[in-house]
Structure formats: structure tokens, C-alpha cells
Design a protein around this motif. Structure first.
Motif, PDB file in Angstrom:
ATOM      1  N   HIS A  76       0.809  -1.127  -0.064  1.00 22.03           N
ATOM      2  CA  HIS A  76       0.012  -0.274   0.183  1.00 22.03           C
ATOM      3  C   HIS A  76       1.014   1.335   0.213  1.00 22.03           C
ATOM      4  CE1 HIS A  76      -3.660   1.985   0.310  1.00 22.03           C
ATOM      5  NE2 HIS A  76      -3.657   3.067   1.675  1.00 22.03           N
ATOM      6  N   GLY A  77       1.613   1.211   0.063  1.00 22.78           N
ATOM      7  CA  GLY A  77       3.043   2.065   0.796  1.00 22.78           C
ATOM      8  C   GLY A  77       3.544   2.590  -0.269  1.00 22.78           C
ATOM      9  N   ASP A  78       3.862   1.802  -1.237  1.00 17.89           N
ATOM     10  CA  ASP A  78       3.998   1.605  -2.816  1.00 17.89           C
ATOM     11  C   ASP A  78       3.592   3.078  -2.799  1.00 17.89           C
ATOM     12  OD1 ASP A  78       6.728   0.368  -1.293  1.00 17.89           O
ATOM     13  OD2 ASP A  78       5.551  -0.960  -1.426  1.00 17.89           O
ATOM     14  N   LEU A  79       2.407   1.986  -2.849  1.00 19.19           N
ATOM     15  CA  LEU A  79       1.273   3.318  -4.231  1.00 19.19           C
ATOM     16  C   LEU A  79       1.216   4.522  -3.521  1.00 19.19           C
ATOM     17  CD1 LEU A  79      -1.241   0.998  -3.760  1.00 19.19           C
ATOM     18  CD2 LEU A  79      -0.469   0.199  -5.446  1.00 19.19           C
ATOM     19  N   VAL A  80       1.360   5.114  -2.492  1.00 21.22           N
ATOM     20  CA  VAL A  80       1.935   6.142  -2.017  1.00 21.22           C
ATOM     21  C   VAL A  80       2.979   6.754  -3.260  1.00 21.22           C
ATOM     22  CG1 VAL A  80       2.674   8.167  -0.037  1.00 21.22           C
ATOM     23  CG2 VAL A  80       0.600   5.999   0.120  1.00 21.22           C
ATOM     24  N   MET A  81       4.442   5.891  -3.116  1.00 16.84           N
ATOM     25  CA  MET A  81       5.471   6.321  -3.780  1.00 16.84           C
ATOM     26  C   MET A  81       5.418   6.754  -5.062  1.00 16.84           C
ATOM     27  SD  MET A  81       7.565   4.447  -5.788  1.00 16.84           S
ATOM     28  CE  MET A  81       7.559   3.076  -5.539  1.00 16.84           C
ATOM     29  N   ILE A  82       4.172   5.607  -5.861  1.00 15.23           N
ATOM     30  CA  ILE A  82       3.977   5.774  -7.243  1.00 15.23           C
ATOM     31  C   ILE A  82       3.588   7.565  -7.068  1.00 15.23           C
ATOM     32  CG2 ILE A  82       2.972   5.019  -9.287  1.00 15.23           C
ATOM     33  CD1 ILE A  82       4.296   2.933  -8.963  1.00 15.23           C
ATOM     34  N   GLY A  83       2.074   8.193  -6.678  1.00 17.98           N
ATOM     35  CA  GLY A  83       1.605   8.915  -6.773  1.00 17.98           C
ATOM     36  C   GLY A  83       1.881  10.216  -6.540  1.00 17.98           C
ATOM     37  N   ALA A  84       3.721   9.748  -5.403  1.00 16.53           N
ATOM     38  CA  ALA A  84       3.916  10.819  -4.737  1.00 16.53           C
ATOM     39  C   ALA A  84       5.107  11.073  -6.747  1.00 16.53           C
ATOM     40  CB  ALA A  84       5.497  10.403  -4.411  1.00 16.53           C
ATOM     41  N   TYR A  85       5.748   9.588  -6.835  1.00 14.22           N
ATOM     42  CA  TYR A  85       6.799  10.245  -8.481  1.00 14.22           C
ATOM     43  C   TYR A  85       5.447  10.878  -9.668  1.00 14.22           C
ATOM     44  CZ  TYR A  85      11.532   8.462  -6.224  1.00 14.22           C
ATOM     45  OH  TYR A  85      12.099   7.841  -6.369  1.00 14.22           O
ATOM     46  N   THR A  86       4.477  10.511  -9.528  1.00 17.07           N
ATOM     47  CA  THR A  86       3.893  10.958 -10.533  1.00 17.07           C
ATOM     48  C   THR A  86       3.679  12.289 -10.770  1.00 17.07           C
ATOM     49  OG1 THR A  86       2.303   8.789 -10.221  1.00 17.07           O
ATOM     50  CG2 THR A  86       1.300  11.028 -11.865  1.00 17.07           C
ATOM     51  N   ALA A  87       3.451  12.914  -9.384  1.00 17.30           N
ATOM     52  CA  ALA A  87       2.924  14.712  -9.153  1.00 17.30           C
ATOM     53  C   ALA A  87       3.955  14.819  -9.451  1.00 17.30           C
ATOM     54  CB  ALA A  87       3.068  14.891  -7.288  1.00 17.30           C
ATOM     55  N   PHE A  88       5.542  14.168  -8.864  1.00 17.83           N
ATOM     56  CA  PHE A  88       6.992  14.873  -8.844  1.00 17.83           C
ATOM     57  C   PHE A  88       7.190  15.444 -10.932  1.00 17.83           C
ATOM     58  CE2 PHE A  88      11.517  14.536  -9.873  1.00 17.83           C
ATOM     59  CZ  PHE A  88      12.165  15.675  -8.679  1.00 17.83           C
ATOM     60  N   TRP A  89       7.156  13.819 -11.032  1.00 12.62           N
ATOM     61  CA  TRP A  89       7.229  14.250 -12.334  1.00 12.62           C
ATOM     62  C   TRP A  89       6.612  15.156 -13.831  1.00 12.62           C
ATOM     63  CZ3 TRP A  89      12.483  13.423 -13.686  1.00 12.62           C
ATOM     64  CH2 TRP A  89      12.801  11.994 -12.310  1.00 12.62           C
ATOM     65  N   SER A  90       5.057  15.095 -12.955  1.00 13.34           N
ATOM     66  CA  SER A  90       4.585  16.288 -13.454  1.00 13.34           C
ATOM     67  C   SER A  90       4.429  17.439 -13.863  1.00 13.34           C
ATOM     68  CB  SER A  90       2.914  15.915 -13.263  1.00 13.34           C
ATOM     69  OG  SER A  90       2.615  14.578 -13.623  1.00 13.34           O
ATOM     70  N   PHE A  91       5.084  17.704 -12.363  1.00 14.86           N
ATOM     71  CA  PHE A  91       5.762  18.819 -11.658  1.00 14.86           C
ATOM     72  C   PHE A  91       7.080  18.918 -12.844  1.00 14.86           C
ATOM     73  CE2 PHE A  91       7.489  22.160  -9.346  1.00 14.86           C
ATOM     74  CZ  PHE A  91       6.134  23.294  -9.827  1.00 14.86           C
ATOM     75  N   THR A  92       7.579  18.214 -12.692  1.00 11.81           N
ATOM     76  CA  THR A  92       9.050  19.291 -12.726  1.00 11.81           C
ATOM     77  C   THR A  92       9.566  18.961 -14.457  1.00 11.81           C
ATOM     78  OG1 THR A  92      10.014  17.272 -12.128  1.00 11.81           O
ATOM     79  CG2 THR A  92      10.386  18.743 -11.012  1.00 11.81           C
ATOM     80  N   LEU A  93       8.867  17.635 -14.541  1.00 13.12           N
ATOM     81  CA  LEU A  93       9.158  17.623 -16.567  1.00 13.12           C
ATOM     82  C   LEU A  93       7.823  18.926 -17.234  1.00 13.12           C
ATOM     83  CD1 LEU A  93       9.718  13.843 -17.332  1.00 13.12           C
ATOM     84  CD2 LEU A  93      11.159  16.379 -16.408  1.00 13.12           C
ATOM     85  N   LEU A  94       6.755  18.632 -16.431  1.00 11.81           N
ATOM     86  CA  LEU A  94       5.686  18.892 -17.723  1.00 11.81           C
ATOM     87  C   LEU A  94       5.330  20.410 -17.118  1.00 11.81           C
ATOM     88  CD1 LEU A  94       3.955  15.647 -18.112  1.00 11.81           C
ATOM     89  CD2 LEU A  94       5.971  17.044 -19.688  1.00 11.81           C
ATOM     90  N   GLY A  95       5.435  20.871 -16.296  1.00 11.29           N
ATOM     91  CA  GLY A  95       5.059  21.847 -15.562  1.00 11.29           C
ATOM     92  C   GLY A  95       3.970  21.554 -15.091  1.00 11.29           C
ATOM     93  N   ILE A  96       3.341  20.565 -14.633  1.00  9.93           N
ATOM     94  CA  ILE A  96       1.986  19.902 -14.336  1.00  9.93           C
ATOM     95  C   ILE A  96       1.152  20.429 -13.328  1.00  9.93           C
ATOM     96  CG2 ILE A  96       0.084  18.888 -14.528  1.00  9.93           C
ATOM     97  CD1 ILE A  96       1.281  17.488 -16.945  1.00  9.93           C
TER      98      ILE A  96
END
Lengths: 239, 301, 292
Positions: free
Chosen positions: C37-57
């Protein structure tokens, strides 16, 4: 000669009085029946005698020894075996292995495999499961799993067995066979039997004495013909 | 029953071959054989509790870690054999002390409890070490790899023999009854609590000594590595891949694991762990009898 | 000072309540202990991170994409690993017993996959980090957003269970699967939706976490443990008590660490975890669903 003596046993679950002041005694080599509607406290009483349930009050002695504070396995090693109404087979073990482990750990104390196997095979023979000895217990039909419950209790070397609805779900012929088996066990082994049964005819047939419970309260006790004629019993059963 | 002498002979041959490894004169192969013996010892010990009773321990790293810690600390006061004995004793004692409360917890709760307990002990040891101003400890003049290897091999043989003995003993039958149905087991006279505790302690002692031997081999102790949950994970995975309930299971599982690890671990550690994870899932879902079961079926055919 | 601690406790309590809600949904209706379960938290965190830093989302948008992504992952896990097993009673019984180990395998795969793809370096980004002060409390905008989203989801879930028919069928499945089926609940569908929702909630929590902490491939595990602590305190499968327990853990952790030192944090969490399991495996409040 009294083998089991139950005095003023009570048990409450929260606000529910499952057993109130239940007293009776069972003579060695007799068959003693327990009657009562669903929820009358019969299975709770078995649990209390066999040590799975702590009573709130009262005392129980078996073959002159008090059972107070003893664990189920200790009680079993004193020579008291039980079956479970909802069967609990050792499903991934063979039928024979189910009874071998009983013989090894029960009052039979057949620690060596050869002795335990002999005792186990005898128990399977007694209940008619010998031909199925090598099958996995989980693969047995429900009625055969009920037989296995009895075989396991017998294989422990018990002098007294508590049988909890072992005939439920059996056909009329099978009930007759089982009745005969129980009589034979008493005759040959001097086995004492305490039995809960919903199949009324069988219980009347088998029992030397019967205790009737209603909502945890004993309302009648005596030979079958006397119990069925009892006013209180008639009131509970026929309104 | 007819297969038994054959199996014993097979095990003896394997042990004999392993005993000859130092004669090869290759440091590399001796290191590999050391690891093989280590996993066999760990997994057979784990099986004593988990495969027999069904109480799956996901925290066996705690015994391994305690053994390592006790060894590295006690080496200041005593010689290696005594320190190793103390490692095993400490692991057994830990199991004895926590066993009663821990073994009252059943099913999946037991599994996560063992895991959480191991992490708790790891963090406590880490805190203690920080307080003592120790971030890691070194061992100087450890015994030769050859000597350590023979000790490890002896543990593997003892653990395997113990597992084989348990499988057909009265003790093992009682444990199997507990696994199948605890209430019924107690009702037929099995002293459930005592047997579980006994199995738990027995399954802890050898991992304690193994932990001590590994620290001697690496000459280095750091709490987070000694109590690495990956050790627990690898034990469970290898045991399940090998096949529970058969003495040959841990042997086959270890062989498989070590080959995989030699191929992948050094160069692709993450890929190696991912493959282990996938194997765990595939085996538990689709091959519950493990490699030993597959081989057994193959032989019958 | 006290107000500040109180606020910190409420924030971490809300986060724990949210993470645990997802775990509880999956356990309650499928009887599977999702240790990944906690690893899904990690997946969510990376999604937000890459969206923000790479795509500015903006992470606010990532809340939606993560929901879809993690729900889809839940669906995949359900179809590939679980469906056949849950379908047959004999297999399902074994699956329940083995669920923890299966998800452990999944957890190892996710952690190492993320480490392989993104490296083990810890990462972070700045979003809504302006500080607002009120009533003696200083809070960043991201903390307030976290609090708002977590509150909305947990309260929404409670209202759903209380007032919506579909919520009742979920409660029915949690209470007794077989009985629910008899009265016409489509158990299979409820289970599938539960696992999707449970995974999605974890992912959303990950997005929220990424705004306030550093992220690494191995950040998930402490969340798994915290979620287990919460769920076990509340009683496995008992949704409402689980939310309350989330706040209890947030308070105990925040004030416990404030009274001692940060080095005691993991000892505190694992100590509570072990203590709760040993003393009351059936949960601290109310009755838990039977682990069958």
C-alpha cells in the motif's frame, strides 16, 4: 460409579446467561443425552467441560479429578475426548494421520508410530472409516468427516467422549448404524458417552439418562421415557 | 517409505560434495559455497516453525541480526567459538522471551507482527549503537574463510537433519495438527502453546549463529545491514519457491536462488529483487508445491 | 508552540487517516492485507513530481491523473492476480492466508522498479510553499491543501458509507461476503471497485505527500506500517474507527517526537504497532471484522 460430575456450572457471555446452575453426573459406561432447542447452551456446556470455555462458576470433576483451570489438552490427556459440531478435520493430512496424531498426544500416549498406527486404525475400524484411511481428510463427505471427529476422539484413548451432533445430516440407515456403533463401543470398551443430538428418536434410543436444557436452565433430568412425559419439557417443546 | 534411504543417500552425497569445495582452492567458489550453506541453514531453520505450523515469520532477520550483534560485541571478551555459541543462545533466548505473546497472534496478524517486531528491534539496536557512539564495528583477525565455511556447512547439515527428523516425529505431527486446526489440535491433547514456543526457539537458534558467522566473514557490522528485512524476504521467497513441507524444498530453492543471484545481484541488484518478487507471487499463486513438488511429480512420471 | 504542534498533529493525522482508509477498503472487502500500500503512495508521489518538474503540471491536476493511474493499476492487479483466485472458495481461502506474501512480492517489485527507473536519489519540489499565519500557527499552502483534500476524501467516504446505497453494499460485503451475495449484492463488482478505490486513495495521498516531503523509491514502507497501525487500532475493516485512529496516531507521533527527539520516531511507530497487535489484535475501538 460416577465418572463425570458437574456441579452448579454457570456461564455468561456479556448479558447472555448461556448456562445457569447446571448440575448432573454421569455414571461410567452409560450414555447420557443432552437435549434442548438451538441456543439452549448444550455446545457451551461441552466447551466448559472440555476446557475451551472458562465457566463463571461451579465445579467439574472427571474421574475424581477437578478440571478447574486445566487446559483442553490437559483435560484430553486425563481421558476426556470431544467432537466438534462444526467439524474441524486436519484437512491436509490423511485420515489415518488424523487419528495417529490423536493417539500420540491423547491419553493413549502411544508415542511410538507403530503403537499410534495400531490405535488409530482401530478407531477408524470402529467408525467404519478404515477403507478411506489414505484419503485426505478434506476430501471426505460431511458425514464421513463427522465419523472422523468420533474416530479422532476415540483414538486419543478417551474413557469419556462428548459427541456434538454427530448424526446431523446422516440418512436413517446411517443413524441406525451409528447407534449400533455407539452401543458396541460402550459394550466393548466400557466407553462413557455424553451426547448432544437433534435426531430425537436416536437420542431416546441411545440414552440411559437425559438432561433437558432450556435457555441455559436445566428443566428436566431422568430416563428418556420419564423426560418425554415431563410437564416442563412438553411445555417447551409443544407449547 | 521406499524413497527414504535414497533421499538420505542423496543428502549425504550433496553434503560430501560441499565438504570438498575448499579443496578446489578457489576463493570465489568457496565464497559461493559459503552462501549456499548459509541460506540452507537459514531456510531449514525457518521451516521448522513456519512450514510446519503455518505461522509464517516475516521477521527472521531479527534472530540473524541479534546473532551478528552479540558476536561482534562479545568478541572483545571471548574467543570465536564461545562468541558464536552466545550468538545462538541470544537468538534462542529472544525467541523464548517474545514467543509467548507473539505466538498468541494468529494468521496474517502474526505475519505482520513478526515483520514489525524485527523492525522495532533493528531500530532499537540502531539507537543503542548511536548512543554508544558506534556507527559500525570492525572485526580484526577473524578465522579463515575455510574454517568459517566448515562451520556454516555444519549448521546447514544440522538444520537439514533437524527438519528431516521433525517431519516424521511425534513433535512434527503435533505441529502439523496445529497448522491444520489449532482448536482441534488442543482438543486431542496437543500442548499447543508449548509446541509452538519450542518450534519458535528451535527455529531461532541456528539463524543466530549464522548471523555471527556472516559477520566474521564480512568483518563488519552495521545494525541496518545486519537486520536487513531483505534477509527475511529472501528466506520466505526461497522457501516458497523451493516448496514448503519437503526437506528437499529449501535445498532446491537455495540452489535456484544462488544461481540467480550470481548471475544478477552484482550487476543488476534491482532487477534481481524484482525477479525475486515476481517469483514469490507466481509460486505462491500458481505453484504452491514449489520446485520440490515439481521435481517430485517429474520423478514419479 | 502548542498550537503549532497541534496543527502538525492534525495534518499528519489526516494523512494517516487517508492512507489507512485505502488499506482498510481493500482489507475490508477482499480480506487481502496489502503490504504494498505504501508503495502506491510512492507511485503517486513520483507521478506528481515528474508531472510538475518535467511538464510543469500542477499537483492539483496530478490528483486527478494519479487517481486514474492507480485505479487502473488496482484493476490490473485484480484481473491478473486475484480474480480467478477470489472466484473459487478453495483458492480464495488460500489467497487470504497468502495475501500478505503476494503483496510483499509486489512491494519489492515496485520499490526496486522505481529505484531502477528513477535512481535512489531523494527528490523534491516547491509548490504552494508560501507561509500563512493564523491563530498562532504557521502553515504552508501545501499543508493546507493536504488537509483540505484529505478531509474531503475521508468525510466523503464516511458520508458515502452512511447515506448511499452502494455504500451499504460495501458495508455488507465487509461484514459478511456470503450473506451480502445472498441479498443480491454483486460482491465481485464491489471488490473490484474497492481495490481500485483503495489504490487510488493511496496514490492521491502520495501526491499530497510529495508537496511536503522528499520522495524516494523506498519512502512507501513507513506509510504501510503507519497505515497498518491505524487500521489495526481501529479494527481491520472498520472504516470509521480507522479514520479516528489515524488522528490518534498523528497526535501520538507528533507529541511523542516533540517530547523526546526525532530519533525515536520509528521506535515509537513500530512500538505502537507491535504493542497494538499484541494487546488487542481485534482493534482498540469497537469490534473488528473477523479475519477469516
Amino acid at each position: 460409579m460416577t465418572i463425570l460430575d458437574v456441579q452448579n456450572v454457570s456461564k455468561q457471555f456479556g448479558g447472555l446467561k448461556a448456562l445457569q446452575d447446571v448440575s448432573f453426573s454421569v455414571d461410567e459406561g452409560t450414555i447420557f443425552g443432552l437435549m434442548g432447542a438451538n441456543g439452549a447452551g448444550k455446545t457451551t456446556l461441552f466447551g466448559v467441560i472440555a476446557g475451551q470455555i472458562r465457566p463463571n462458576g461451579g465445579s467439574i470433576s472427571f474421574a475424581g479429578k477437578t478440571l478447574a483451570g486445566q487446559r483442553p489438552d490437559q483435560i484430553c490427556r486425563l481421558g476426556l475426548g470431544r467432537t466438534f459440531q462444526i467439524v474441524r478435520p486436519f484437512g491436509n493430512l490423511s485420515v489415518l494421520d488424523n487419528v495417529i496424531v490423536s493417539a500420540m498426544y491423547g491419553s493413549a500416549r502411544a508415542h511410538r508410530l507403530v503403537d499410534a498406527t495400531t490405535a488409530g486404525r482401530q478407531a477408524l475400524e470402529d467408525v467404519g472409516l478404515a477403507p478411506l484411511a489414505d484419503q485426505l481428510a478434506a476430501s471426505l463427505t460431511l458425514s464421513n468427516q463427522k465419523r472422523l471427529e468420533i474416530a479422532r476422539a476415540l483414538a486419543t484413548g478417551a474413557r469419556l467422549v462428548l459427541l456434538d451432533e454427530v448424526m446431523a445430516g446422516l440418512t436413517a440407515t446411517e443413524v441406525a448404524e451409528m447407534t449400533e456403533t455407539l452401543f458396541r463401543l460402550r459394550q466393548e470398551r466400557g466407553l462413557t458417552i455424553l451426547i448432544i443430538e437433534h435426531v430425537m428418536g436416536a437420542l431416546m434410543n441411545l440414552s440411559d439418562r437425559i438432561l433437558v436444557l432450556d435457555h441455559g436452565v436445566p428443566i428436566a433430568m431422568g430416563p428418556p421415557e420419564q423426560v418425554v412425559a415431563d410437564e416442563n419439557v412438553l411445555k417447551v417443546y409443544f407449547g | 517409505m521406499t524413497g527414504k534411504p535414497f533421499l538420505i543417500a542423496a543428502f549425504a552425497v550433496v553434503a560430501g560434495l560441499l565438504a570438498l569445495v575448499p579443496q578446489l582452492g578457489s576463493e570465489y567458489w568457496l565464497g559461493v559455497a559459503f552462501i549456499v550453506a548459509m541460506w540452507i541453514a537459514l531456510i531449514q531453520s525457518w521451516s521448522l516453525l513456519s512450514a510446519t505450523t503455518g505461522y509464517i515469520s516475516l521477521g527472521h532477520a531479527v534472530f540473524y541480526g541479534i546473532g551478528a550483534y552479540v558476536l561482534v560485541v562479545s568478541l572483545d571478551w571471548m574467543s570465536v567459538p564461545y562468541a558464536l555459541a552466545l550468538s545462538g543462545a541470544a537468538a534462542g533466548l529472544l525467541a523464548l522471551v517474545v514467543g509467548l505473546p507473539v505466538l498468541r497472534v494468529k494468521g496474517p496478524y502474526f505475519v505482520i507482527l513478526t515483520f514489525g517486531f524485527a523492525e522495532l528491534v533493528k531500530n532499537l539496536v540502531m539507537l543503542l549503537e548511536t548512543r554508544l557512539g558506534q556507527f559500525s564495528r570492525m572485526i580484526f583477525d577473524a578465522p579463515s574463510l575455510e574454517a568459517l565455511y566448515y562451520a556454516m556447512l555444519a549448521l546447514a547439515v544440522i538444520a537439514t537433519a533437524l527438519a528431516a527428523w521433525t517431519a516424521q516425529s511425534r513433535f512434527g505431527r503435533g505441529l502439523a495438527a496445529i497448522r491444520e486446526n489449532e482448536v482441534a489440535a488442543e482438543a486431542i491433547g496437543v500442548p499447543v502453546t508449548r509446541l509452538k514456543l519450542f518450534a519458535f526457539v528451535a527455529s531461532a537458534i541456528i539463524p543466530g549463529i549464522v548471523g555471527g558467522l556472516l559477520v566474521l566473514r564480512t568483518s563488519y557490522f552495521a545494525a541496518d545491514q545486519a537486520f536487513d528485512p531483505a534477509v527475511s524476504f529472501t528466506i520466505v521467497t526461497t522457501a516458497i519457491v523451493g516448496g514448503l513441507g519437503r526437506v528437499s524444498g529449501p535445498l532446491l530453492g537455495t540452489l535456484f536462488l544462488v544461481i540467480l543471484s550470481e548471475l544478477l545481484w552484482a550487476r543488476f541488484p534491482q532487477a534481481y529483487m524484482m525477479i525475486l518478487g515476481a517469483l514469490l507471487i507466481v509460486f505462491i499463486l500458481f505453484v504452491p508445491q514449489g520446485l520440490a513438488g515439481l521435481v517430485g511429480r517429474g520423478l514419479k512420471r | 508552540m502548542f498550537q503549532q504542534l497541534l496543527f502538525a498533529a492534525v495534518v499528519s493525522g489526516a494523512l494517516y487517516a487517508l492512507v489507512a482508509l485505502g488499506l482498510n477498503l481493500v482489507y475490508g472487502s477482499l480480506r487481502l492485507l496489502n503490504i504494498a500500500h505504501g508503495d502506491l503512495v510512492m507511485i503517486g508521489a513520483y507521478t506528481a513530481f515528474w508531472s510538475f518538474t518535467l511538464l510543469g503540471i500542477s499537483p492539483v491536476v496530478s490528483l486527478a491523473t494519479t487517481t486514474v493511474l492507480c485505479a487502473a493499476f488496482g484493476f490490473l492487479v485484480y484481473v491478473v492476480l486475484l480474480k480467478r483466485q477470489l472466484g473459487s472458495p478453495a483458492l480464495a481461502q488460500r489467497l487470504e492466508a497468502n495475501s500478505l506474501i503476494i503483496f510483499y512480492g509486489l512491494s519489492v517489485i515496485l520499490q526496486n522498479g522505481a529505484s531502477l527507473a528513477f535512481s535512489a536519489t531523494s527528490r523534491g519540489y516547491q509548490f504552494l510553499d508560501g507561509v500563512h499565519s493564523f491563530a498562532g500557527v504557521s502553515a504552508t499552502g501545501s499543508m493546507l491543501l493536504l488537509l483540505g483534500v484529505a478531509a474531503a476524501i475521508t468525510l466523503g467516504a464516511l458520508a458515502f458509507l452512511r447515506f448511499h446505497v452502494a455504500g451499504w453494499s460495501l458495508l455488507a460485503v465487509i461484514e459478511r461476503k456470503d450473506a451480502a451475495a445472498v441479498v443480491g449484492v454483486n460482491v465481485e463488482r464491489v471488490q473490484m471497485i474497492s481495490i481500485c478505490a483503495g489504490f487510488a486513495i493511496a496514490g492521491v495521498a502520495g501526491v499530497l505527500v510529495s508537496m511536503t516531503q522528499q520522495i524516494t523509491p523506498f519512502m512507501g514502507f513507513p506509510f504501510t506500517i503507519a497505515a497498518f497501525v491505524v487500521v489495526i487500532m481501529g479494527g481491520l475493516g472498520n472504516i470509521a474507527a480507522g479514520i479516528a485512529a489515524g488522528f490518534v496516531l498523528g497526535f501520538v507521533e507528533t507529541f511523542g517526537v516533540a517530547l523526546t527527539s526525532a530519533t525515536y520516531r520509528s521506535i515509537l511507530i513500530y512500538g505502537i504497532f507491535v504493542g497494538v497487535l499484541l494487546l488487542r489484535p481485534q482493534g482498540l475501538f469497537g469490534k473488528a471484522v473477523q479475519a477469516r
